[in-house]
Design an enzyme around this catalytic site. Sequence first.
Site, short mmCIF file in Angstrom:
data_model
loop_
_atom_site.label_atom_id
_atom_site.label_comp_id
_atom_site.label_asym_id
_atom_site.label_seq_id
_atom_site.Cartn_x
_atom_site.Cartn_y
_atom_site.Cartn_z
N HIS B 332 12.78 1.15 3.25
CA HIS B 332 12.19 -0.16 3.55
C HIS B 332 13.25 -1.21 3.84
CE1 HIS B 332 13.21 -1.38 -0.53
NE2 HIS B 332 12.57 -0.33 -1.01
N CYS B 377 3.11 0.54 22.64
CA CYS B 377 3.70 -0.63 23.30
C CYS B 377 2.79 -1.85 23.21
CB CYS B 377 3.95 -0.26 24.76
SG CYS B 377 4.37 -1.65 25.78
#
Lengths: 157, 576
Positions: B332, B377
């Site tokens: 993370h 995208c």
Amino acid sequence: MAGMSGKRLQKELAKIQGVLPPGITLVSAPDLQTWHMDLRILDNPLYPPHDHYRLKFSFSKNYPIEAPEVVFLRLTTDPRRDIPIHPHIYSNGIICLDLLDAQGWSPVHNVESICISIQSMLASNTKDERPPGDAEFVRSNRARPRDINFLYHDPSV
Amino acid sequence: MPIATRKRKADSTTASADATSEPQRKLTKVSKALQKDSISQEQAALPATPQTLTSDKGMDSDDDFNSVASSMDLGEEMSSSVDFGAGESDVDIDDDYQDDGAFDATAKDLAPKRKHFEVEFKVYSPQDIQSQQDTQIAEVANLLEQPSEATAILLRHTRWNKERLIEQYMDNQEQMLDKAGLGQEINQNPPRVVVKNGFTCDICCEDGPGLETFAMNCNHRFCTDCYRQYLTQKIKDEGEAARIKCPGDGCRKIIDAKSLDLLVPNELTDRYHQLLMRTYVDDKESLKWCPAPNCVYAVECGVKKRDLNKIVPTVHCECKQSFCFGCTLPDHQPCPCVLVKRWIKKCEDDSETANWISANTKECPKCNSTIEKNGGCNHMTCRKCKNEFCWMCMGLWSEHGTSWYNCNRFEERSGTDARDAQAKSRQSLERYLHYYNRYANHEQSARLDKDIFHKTERKMTLLQSTSGMSWIEVQFMEAASQALQQCRQTLKWTYAFAYYLARNNQTEIFEDNQKDLEMAVENLSEMFEKPTDQLAGLKVEMMDKTTYCMRRRVILLDDTAKNLKEETWKFNVELR
Ligand SMILES: [Zn+2]
Ligand SMILES: [Zn+2]
Ligand SMILES: [Zn+2]
Ligand SMILES: [Zn+2]
Ligand SMILES: [Zn+2]
Ligand SMILES: [Zn+2]
């Protein structure tokens, strides 16, 4: 070593068919997997002395190394049986008692000693109530009693 | 589980349980005090007596291992890292690291300079872990002049805290041996199986002549068959090894290793030793199991709990899993563990508010027709009106990439319209949604990118067999896919990080880095989604973009990690 439960249960059965402590009776033991016992609580006003409560014992092949599964049954036809009110007994009959899970169980226990433990747990009870979260638990629980992790151990109640 | 019922103790066990729990509590207090003592001694002793460990650890590179703590490189203040704060509550002294860290400067100097966001770590196979234990046992056995078997028991008893063991042993040898179940009595009467006639086993009710029985010195005697079956149940089904109790009702006596060796059935010894090994790793702060399912490796890292506000220790297992050594969640970076925990909690609490955002469908901002996102995208083109817009902010795509456009930054509105409480709470919700939106988008996009890769992979396999392209020649797709996954993972956490970040002059650099990476990823992702027949021709460009993405990621992570170490970030919450 499969099926060590056989010999032990036969011995227990022979003993149970003889003398049992007051208030504990064998209802049926049709095979070596499921037995039914009845309990009466003798001196606690919360549980009238003539009311019987039905316990169902289920044994695995591994009994007594593994604890049996023990629950209260509710019977609506004759003979009627209710599930006793107690802060450690859920209204679906599941009992929260440490000697019935892996940590608290000792293979030295047996059907009789479990009955005595449950009987005395009821005899000493002063609270006319179900465990907190009973409704939620009864609605949502799908696990078998031995797979439930009860959270706290509290010897005082 | 919704229930929190206190479990009732059966009457028969209550008394014995209470009787034994009291001394145990006392024991903890005593050992705590001893630990405190050993710290101050450690502090005093450390600079003067750097201790050399045997280098025979069964590892391929001892230098790596030895320099973990010393080259942790937490900036200037790290030079005082052996100086434990007085108010430090978590006692986490690990002699290995303290000892190892104090020497071997040459290895550190020769090693290539590490990035700020990288930590040193080592991956161990089960065999490595076993030989580590063996080495430590041999070392301590030598010191205590005890057989290695007994030393192993002592070490497990003190949870592999060598310092504490040696101190307590020196303090009162008899007592220490007794507590670990190795007292004189055991030496004089080693555990053995006894044949008893006229004995009835309380477990199986067997009472025949010639019955083999066993009992520890608590005298709870059972037939060996039952004892073995009991151990099988504990080891196989309940996964216990180092601390199995006597089967007697209410008896707290732990079955010692010698008795276990005598009784554990042969087919279980592997499993039993596996479990013992697990307790070794579980007991050491510097070791953690890889959290990947079925992975057998453990990772060693010198980053301590108290360092976690200054560093995000991502480690990479042999099995390809990247995880945080601090909290064992998936990687993370750049967001510190505390903020990750807070963020996840917040997202859970606010999941209903936030759910509608991460939905797969939105309306075109121009013609309102429904548009479904089916690729990673963010560059959307409305099929109906050909409007090109950004999925994240619904703004014109043509404006993305110009210098004034900020899709990643949340613009705080001027103070005037946030005066009343309602407006303020609305603004704080908007702020949260801004960051959550982007966080969730990357999570989802990473999934979609992966789907596309798998689809493409199948086509590539097809292409290979028809066009003669080699498997090696299509590997750039794999590289691009991995870069996208990795960068999106990083980007995702930059938004959680940004949510807790208070503005100062460092923030802008962070947001620029974030935007650059964001754009690099969108570019690559867009190319990645091109029809398969075009992909072969885009190979070189795609490899370039892949490299560029990875470079932007390193720049962002390095800058963020450096500022974290130097404590230049200001957060709008406490790092607790
Ligand atoms: Zn015992
Ligand atoms: Zn037996
Ligand atoms: Zn792994
Ligand atoms: Zn973490
Ligand atoms: Zn449109
Ligand atoms: Zn945008």
